[in-house]
Design a protein around this motif. Structure first.
Motif, PDB file in Angstrom:
ATOM      1  N   ASP A 122       0.979  -1.183   0.053  1.00  0.00           N
ATOM      2  CA  ASP A 122      -0.178   0.069   0.060  1.00  0.00           C
ATOM      3  C   ASP A 122       0.826   1.280   0.043  1.00  0.00           C
ATOM      4  O   ASP A 122       2.013   1.242   0.514  1.00  0.00           O
ATOM      5  N   GLU A 136       6.896  -7.644   6.296  1.00  0.00           N
ATOM      6  CA  GLU A 136       5.375  -8.056   6.080  1.00  0.00           C
ATOM      7  C   GLU A 136       4.537  -6.899   5.429  1.00  0.00           C
ATOM      8  O   GLU A 136       4.834  -5.896   5.925  1.00  0.00           O
ATOM      9  N   GLY A 137       3.421  -7.509   5.222  1.00  0.00           N
ATOM     10  CA  GLY A 137       2.403  -6.403   4.721  1.00  0.00           C
ATOM     11  C   GLY A 137       2.367  -6.198   3.316  1.00  0.00           C
ATOM     12  O   GLY A 137       1.810  -5.336   2.567  1.00  0.00           O
ATOM     13  N   ALA A 138       3.128  -7.206   2.438  1.00  0.00           N
ATOM     14  CA  ALA A 138       3.262  -7.082   0.945  1.00  0.00           C
ATOM     15  C   ALA A 138       2.774  -8.072   0.278  1.00  0.00           C
ATOM     16  O   ALA A 138       2.551  -9.330   0.621  1.00  0.00           O
ATOM     17  N   ALA A 139       2.012  -7.875  -0.781  1.00  0.00           N
ATOM     18  CA  ALA A 139       1.724  -8.779  -1.759  1.00  0.00           C
ATOM     19  C   ALA A 139       2.916  -9.213  -2.605  1.00  0.00           C
ATOM     20  O   ALA A 139       3.714  -8.389  -2.830  1.00  0.00           O
ATOM     21  N   MET A 153       0.847 -13.747  -9.983  1.00  0.00           N
ATOM     22  CA  MET A 153      -0.346 -13.601  -9.290  1.00  0.00           C
ATOM     23  C   MET A 153      -1.001 -12.250  -9.504  1.00  0.00           C
ATOM     24  O   MET A 153      -0.397 -11.342 -10.145  1.00  0.00           O
ATOM     25  N   SER A 154      -2.281 -12.605  -9.252  1.00  0.00           N
ATOM     26  CA  SER A 154      -3.158 -11.534  -9.551  1.00  0.00           C
ATOM     27  C   SER A 154      -3.605 -11.099  -7.993  1.00  0.00           C
ATOM     28  O   SER A 154      -3.846 -11.694  -7.326  1.00  0.00           O
ATOM     29  N   PHE A 155      -3.543  -9.857  -7.776  1.00  0.00           N
ATOM     30  CA  PHE A 155      -3.777  -9.271  -6.436  1.00  0.00           C
ATOM     31  C   PHE A 155      -4.750  -8.357  -6.451  1.00  0.00           C
ATOM     32  O   PHE A 155      -4.823  -7.409  -7.081  1.00  0.00           O
TER      33      PHE A 155
ATOM     34  N   TYR B  20     -15.445  -4.975   2.821  1.00  0.00           N
ATOM     35  CA  TYR B  20     -13.779  -5.536   2.853  1.00  0.00           C
ATOM     36  C   TYR B  20     -13.108  -4.755   3.713  1.00  0.00           C
ATOM     37  O   TYR B  20     -13.087  -3.435   3.671  1.00  0.00           O
ATOM     38  N   SER B  22      -9.038  -4.212   4.418  1.00  0.00           N
ATOM     39  CA  SER B  22      -7.592  -4.863   3.881  1.00  0.00           C
ATOM     40  C   SER B  22      -6.672  -4.920   4.851  1.00  0.00           C
ATOM     41  O   SER B  22      -6.631  -3.822   5.623  1.00  0.00           O
ATOM     42  N   PHE B  23      -5.774  -6.013   4.635  1.00  0.00           N
ATOM     43  CA  PHE B  23      -4.636  -5.735   5.469  1.00  0.00           C
ATOM     44  C   PHE B  23      -3.554  -5.797   4.632  1.00  0.00           C
ATOM     45  O   PHE B  23      -2.516  -6.347   4.867  1.00  0.00           O
ATOM     46  N   GLY B  24      -3.592  -4.772   3.513  1.00  0.00           N
ATOM     47  CA  GLY B  24      -2.358  -4.658   2.951  1.00  0.00           C
ATOM     48  C   GLY B  24      -2.049  -5.851   2.058  1.00  0.00           C
ATOM     49  O   GLY B  24      -3.131  -6.516   1.773  1.00  0.00           O
ATOM     50  N   GLY B  25      -0.937  -6.173   1.831  1.00  0.00           N
ATOM     51  CA  GLY B  25      -0.491  -7.356   0.833  1.00  0.00           C
ATOM     52  C   GLY B  25      -0.561  -8.377   1.833  1.00  0.00           C
ATOM     53  O   GLY B  25      -0.449  -9.515   1.190  1.00  0.00           O
ATOM     54  N   GLY B  26      -1.050  -8.457   3.049  1.00  0.00           N
ATOM     55  CA  GLY B  26      -1.077  -9.788   3.852  1.00  0.00           C
ATOM     56  C   GLY B  26      -0.035  -9.595   4.945  1.00  0.00           C
ATOM     57  O   GLY B  26       1.165  -9.491   4.835  1.00  0.00           O
ATOM     58  N   GLN B  27      -0.537 -10.481   5.928  1.00  0.00           N
ATOM     59  CA  GLN B  27       0.541 -10.712   7.437  1.00  0.00           C
ATOM     60  C   GLN B  27       0.225 -12.192   7.337  1.00  0.00           C
ATOM     61  O   GLN B  27      -0.632 -12.821   7.360  1.00  0.00           O
ATOM     62  N   ILE B  28       1.577 -12.860   7.738  1.00  0.00           N
ATOM     63  CA  ILE B  28       1.404 -14.325   7.882  1.00  0.00           C
ATOM     64  C   ILE B  28       0.441 -14.809   8.955  1.00  0.00           C
ATOM     65  O   ILE B  28       0.445 -14.235  10.147  1.00  0.00           O
ATOM     66  N   SER B  82      -3.625 -15.063   0.782  1.00  0.00           N
ATOM     67  CA  SER B  82      -2.430 -15.114  -0.199  1.00  0.00           C
ATOM     68  C   SER B  82      -1.868 -16.500   0.024  1.00  0.00           C
ATOM     69  O   SER B  82      -1.400 -16.616   1.344  1.00  0.00           O
ATOM     70  N   TYR B 128       8.376 -21.580  -6.013  1.00  0.00           N
ATOM     71  CA  TYR B 128       7.313 -21.233  -5.487  1.00  0.00           C
ATOM     72  C   TYR B 128       6.015 -20.917  -6.235  1.00  0.00           C
ATOM     73  O   TYR B 128       6.234 -20.255  -7.556  1.00  0.00           O
ATOM     74  N   THR B 130       2.235 -19.286  -6.431  1.00  0.00           N
ATOM     75  CA  THR B 130       1.175 -18.320  -5.382  1.00  0.00           C
ATOM     76  C   THR B 130       0.028 -18.274  -5.854  1.00  0.00           C
ATOM     77  O   THR B 130      -0.281 -18.211  -7.198  1.00  0.00           O
ATOM     78  N   SER B 132      -3.667 -15.851  -5.046  1.00  0.00           N
ATOM     79  CA  SER B 132      -4.490 -14.682  -4.322  1.00  0.00           C
ATOM     80  C   SER B 132      -5.885 -15.245  -4.350  1.00  0.00           C
ATOM     81  O   SER B 132      -6.608 -15.018  -5.364  1.00  0.00           O
ATOM     82  N   ARG B 160      -1.508 -16.159   4.273  1.00  0.00           N
ATOM     83  CA  ARG B 160      -1.155 -14.794   4.669  1.00  0.00           C
ATOM     84  C   ARG B 160      -2.678 -14.333   4.486  1.00  0.00           C
ATOM     85  O   ARG B 160      -3.475 -14.575   3.454  1.00  0.00           O
ATOM     86  N   THR B 162      -4.702 -11.333   3.791  1.00  0.00           N
ATOM     87  CA  THR B 162      -4.728 -10.303   3.197  1.00  0.00           C
ATOM     88  C   THR B 162      -5.858  -9.071   3.247  1.00  0.00           C
ATOM     89  O   THR B 162      -5.952  -8.046   3.045  1.00  0.00           O
TER      90      THR B 162
END
Lengths: 192, 170
Positions: A122, A136-139, A153-155, B20, B22-28, B82, B128, B130, B132, B160, B162
């Motif tokens: 973001d 952390e916090g990234a796609a 990946m599609s995000f 919705y 959002s948690f941004g790109g995601g946290q583990i 994710s 890897y 992936t 989403s 994760r 997201t």
């Protein structure tokens, strides 16, 4: 409970003050007083993927045109960019600051046998304050444990900001060789 | 065809509009290896369908105010995820699945049927893959189901969070 008048009997326990830790009522229950960007309804505007059309391209090829390290960096301003289809259906990313977030497709590969990845944050993620560190916090998508093998990946949702509200942030975990990333904006979110 | 007051009625759980967060790109949220280690909440070396831990007591990075604590009031309806996995060995094919909580086909403790979302991996050692996933339905504690296939080598997988979905309040 000391409130009077219309607040009599109300102890404020359902008020989300936005502290980050006082969100028992998070999710629309109680009063919506803070963090509008999280709770407000949003509308998604897809950019049509007509046959032969090209999505607005944020960038490609690392490190030639992208920063070749772990430093989080803002993308270029994507406002005004549109798909390649010419005609009335051609869609452009607004330049009026109304965009809240992008949906993106991204793929990543390297021509060396390394584990590397590309990350999208973001725009308002605090990671920008931690230059040189991926957090952390990234796609994310990993690529190239096998040379030339892309990961894709599609995000759906990366918050925008910056110029015309049309930038996001990214970082590349580049190790060696030449990495290539293709990042397309597939749609955007605006406030309802 | 429903008549009377039920005319036009369908399961409201499928009809409610969702909001919705959002948690941004995601946290583990969950990670582990199969077979062997885990994060303490997971895993096994097979196709067994497992239940994730509750989401509302998830110890994510609450210091970042963009990622507020998840509600414990039962308002959660789903999560977005994710999911990433790889295998150290070149195997025929492995899969990391996630399922809706109310998926009646995939019963906790049973064998995964393949229904649901899955990311395939392992055909190339170390690579890897992936995926989403925009919406996996949960119970009111934010739990969903998942399964990991395993044939050989060591699987590493990461789930994760997201974002999450709650019912819209008028």
């Amino acid at each position: 409970v000391s409130n009077k008048g219309i607040f009599r009997g109300w102890d404020g326990s359902h008020l989300n003050r936005g502290s980050g830790n006082n969100n028992a009522a998070w999710g629309g229950h109680g009063l919506r007083t803070t963090r509008r960007y999280t709770n407000e309804p949003l509308i998604y505007v897809p950019i049509d993927r007509t046959t032969g059309a090209t999505m607005p391209l944020i960038g490609a090829s690392i490190p030639t045109t992208w920063t070749a390290d772990q430093q989080p960096t803002a993308t270029n301003d994507m406002s005004g960019k549109g798909g390649s289809v010419v005609g009335p259906n051609r869609q452009f990313i607004p330049s009026d600051g109304s965009v809240v977030a992008f949906s993106i497709d991204f793929s990543y590969e390297a021509n060396a046998v390394v584990t590397s990845a590309i990350f999208f944050y973001d725009y308002d993620a605090p990671v920008i304050n931690a230059l040189g560190t991926i957090v952390e916090g990234a796609a994310r998508v990993y690529g190239s444990k096998v040379s030339g093998q892309p990961g894709t990946m599609s995000f759906p949702f990366v918050r925008t900001g910056g110029k015309n509200n049309a930038q996001v942030k990214y970082a590349v975990d580049w190790v060696s060789g030449t990495s290539t990333a293709y990042v397309y904006v597939t749609g955007y979110w605006v406030r309802a | 065809v429903k008549k009377g007051i039920k005319r036009g009625w369908v399961r409201r759980s499928r009809q409610k509009r969702l909001v919705y967060h959002s948690f941004g790109g995601g946290q583990i949220f969950a990670y582990g290896t199969s077979p062997g280690g885990s994060d303490g909440s997971t895993t096994g070396a097979d196709l067994t369908v497992r239940l994730s831990r509750p989401l509302f007591n998830w110890e994510h990075d609450a210091s970042d105010e963009r990622y507020p604590a998840v509600p414990a009031d039962g308002s959660i309806r789903g999560v977005s995820l994710s999911i990433i996995a790889r295998n150290t060995t070149n195997v025929q094919q492995d899969t990391l699945y996630v399922f809706d909580y109310d998926d009646d086909t995939n019963v906790i403790g049973g064998v995964a049927s393949g229904r649901g979302y899955g990311v395939y991996f392992g055909k190339v050692a170390g690579h890897y893959d992936t995926l989403s996933v925009p919406l996996v339905r949960t119970d009111t504690a934010g739990r969903f189901k998942y399964a990991v296939t395993w044939t050989a080598g060591t699987v590493a997988y990461y789930i994760r969070i997201t974002g999450y979905w709650t019912e819209e309040v008028a």
